[in-house]
Every structure is written in C-alpha cells, then in structure tokens.
Design a protein around this motif. Structure first.
Motif, short mmCIF file in Angstrom:
data_model
loop_
_atom_site.label_atom_id
_atom_site.label_comp_id
_atom_site.label_asym_id
_atom_site.label_seq_id
_atom_site.Cartn_x
_atom_site.Cartn_y
_atom_site.Cartn_z
N TRP A 66 0.83 -1.20 0.00
CA TRP A 66 0.00 0.00 0.00
C TRP A 66 0.86 1.25 0.00
N ARG A 67 1.85 1.27 0.87
CA ARG A 67 2.66 2.49 1.01
C ARG A 67 3.42 2.80 -0.28
N ARG A 68 3.91 1.78 -0.94
CA ARG A 68 4.66 2.00 -2.18
C ARG A 68 3.79 2.71 -3.21
N THR A 69 2.52 2.37 -3.28
CA THR A 69 1.63 3.04 -4.22
C THR A 69 1.13 4.37 -3.68
N MET A 70 0.65 4.39 -2.46
CA MET A 70 0.02 5.59 -1.91
C MET A 70 0.99 6.76 -1.76
N ASP A 71 2.24 6.49 -1.40
CA ASP A 71 3.21 7.58 -1.24
C ASP A 71 3.50 8.29 -2.56
N GLY A 72 3.22 7.64 -3.69
CA GLY A 72 3.44 8.26 -4.99
C GLY A 72 2.27 9.10 -5.49
N LEU A 73 1.16 9.08 -4.78
CA LEU A 73 -0.03 9.84 -5.19
C LEU A 73 -0.07 11.21 -4.52
N GLU A 74 -0.71 12.16 -5.18
CA GLU A 74 -0.90 13.48 -4.59
C GLU A 74 -1.95 13.42 -3.48
N ALA A 75 -3.02 12.65 -3.72
CA ALA A 75 -4.11 12.56 -2.75
C ALA A 75 -4.97 11.35 -3.04
N THR A 76 -5.63 10.86 -2.01
CA THR A 76 -6.64 9.80 -2.15
C THR A 76 -7.79 10.11 -1.22
N GLN A 77 -8.93 9.52 -1.53
CA GLN A 77 -10.05 9.56 -0.60
C GLN A 77 -10.79 8.24 -0.72
N HIS A 78 -10.81 7.49 0.38
CA HIS A 78 -11.51 6.21 0.44
C HIS A 78 -12.74 6.40 1.33
N LEU A 79 -13.91 6.36 0.72
CA LEU A 79 -15.16 6.49 1.45
C LEU A 79 -15.70 5.08 1.70
N ILE A 80 -15.72 4.68 2.95
CA ILE A 80 -16.17 3.35 3.34
C ILE A 80 -17.50 3.51 4.07
N THR A 81 -18.56 2.88 3.53
CA THR A 81 -19.90 3.11 4.06
C THR A 81 -20.67 1.80 4.15
N ASN A 82 -21.86 1.90 4.78
CA ASN A 82 -22.80 0.78 4.85
C ASN A 82 -22.14 -0.48 5.38
N VAL A 83 -21.48 -0.36 6.52
CA VAL A 83 -20.74 -1.47 7.11
C VAL A 83 -21.72 -2.46 7.75
N LEU A 84 -21.65 -3.72 7.32
CA LEU A 84 -22.44 -4.79 7.90
C LEU A 84 -21.51 -5.71 8.67
N VAL A 85 -21.90 -6.11 9.87
CA VAL A 85 -21.00 -6.86 10.76
C VAL A 85 -21.67 -8.14 11.22
N ASP A 86 -20.90 -9.25 11.20
CA ASP A 86 -21.32 -10.52 11.79
C ASP A 86 -20.18 -11.01 12.68
N VAL A 87 -20.53 -11.39 13.91
CA VAL A 87 -19.53 -11.84 14.87
C VAL A 87 -19.84 -13.26 15.31
N THR A 88 -18.81 -14.09 15.35
CA THR A 88 -18.90 -15.43 15.90
C THR A 88 -17.74 -15.59 16.88
N GLY A 89 -18.03 -15.49 18.17
CA GLY A 89 -16.98 -15.58 19.18
C GLY A 89 -15.98 -14.46 19.04
N ASP A 90 -14.71 -14.81 18.82
CA ASP A 90 -13.64 -13.82 18.70
C ASP A 90 -13.26 -13.55 17.24
N GLU A 91 -14.11 -13.98 16.31
CA GLU A 91 -13.88 -13.73 14.88
C GLU A 91 -15.07 -12.95 14.33
N ALA A 92 -14.80 -12.09 13.35
CA ALA A 92 -15.87 -11.29 12.76
C ALA A 92 -15.65 -11.14 11.27
N ARG A 93 -16.74 -10.89 10.57
CA ARG A 93 -16.72 -10.55 9.15
C ARG A 93 -17.44 -9.21 9.03
N ALA A 94 -16.89 -8.34 8.24
CA ALA A 94 -17.54 -7.06 7.96
C ALA A 94 -17.48 -6.84 6.45
#
Length: 160
Positions: A65-93
């Motif tokens: 990630w750093r090798r690519t991202m450090d070469g960019l002027e800017a980024t914006q990652h919009l992460i939305t509508n997060v759905l979560v399922d948990v089973t004990g100490d493990e989860a999926r989102a």
C-alpha cells in the motif's frame, strides 16, 4: 454480538480508510494483526497474498500500500454501509467503498476512481478488534488507471 462489538468493528474498518488517506502508517499498522491476507485480484489479477503487516505497509515491497500511496498526490476512500457478523472472537464485515486516487500525469486524466466492496476478516485481540483479511471486489472503475502505475513507479524511485 454486543452493540460494543459492532461499534468497535465499524470503527476499525472506517479508521483504515481515514489513516490510509492521511498516510498515517503507524495508525494503519495498529489496525491489523501481524499476518494479513489480502485479495486484490479483481483489481490486479494474479493471486491473493498473505504476509506480514509490515510487508503490506512497506515502502519497497511489490504491491504494498505504502509503495503506491506515497506516490499519489491525494486519495479519498469512502467506506460506508458497514455490515457486521460476529462469531466468538472472529468477525466478518462488508462495506461499500469508493476510492478516488489523484496524480497529475502526462498520460490523461489525473483521477482514477473505483467503486466496489471490501470484505474484512477481523479477530478480537487484547488490544481490540484487528483486521486479518481484506478482499476488494470491484463493481466499476472510471478514469485513468495510469495514475496508480505512475504513483508506484514514483514511490519506488524515492525509496531507491
């Protein structure tokens, strides 16, 4: 699953995009387990990878990630509508993602944008929920993918 689990997992997933866009590598590192599975085959082809978090955030490792991202002027990652399922100490989102990447270049538009989803695997640790797996599924792309290639080349030249 407790409401606290859902909140903590969602917070971890959202912080990933926030820290990535700010190039907060230490903050990002703290969100992951020591070993991380990544699947960006929808984007790059090839095979999924598994390695250390330090390899994922390296300045020199191919596909880091750093090798690519450090070469960019800017980024914006919009992460939305997060759905979560948990089973004990493990989860999926699962979450929607819109990633905008900017780099002025002589080969067309300075923007490359993708829309899709992230699928996260998370583990409960003594320090809280940590990401152990990420799969990126692409729904659509727009713009100039040369932006990413040129950014990776520029970052590699800086690191050399």
């Amino acid at each position: 699953m407790t409401p606290g689990d859902r909140e903590a997992i969602t917070d971890t997933v959202l912080r990933m995009g926030w820290f990535l866009d700010r190039r907060d590598w230490a903050g990002l590192r703290d969100l992951f387990t020591e070993r991380v599975y990544t699947d960006y085959t929808d984007l790059w082809g090839g095979e999924p990878r598994e390695g250390t978090v330090d390899q994922l955030l390296s300045t020199t490792a191919q596909g880091s990630w750093r090798r690519t991202m450090d070469g960019l002027e800017a980024t914006q990652h919009l992460i939305t509508n997060v759905l979560v399922d948990v089973t004990g100490d493990e989860a999926r989102a699962t979450a929607n993602v819109l990633g905008v990447h900017r780099l002025a270049n002589p080969h067309g538009s300075p923007l490359w944008t993708l829309g899709g989803t992230y699928e996260f695997g998370l583990t409960r640790t003594a320090a809280g929920w940590r990401i152990n797996a990420i799969t990126n599924r692409i729904s659509w792309v727009d713009g100039n993918q040369q932006v990413l290639f040129r950014a990776a080349m520029a970052a590699a030249a800086k690191a050399a």
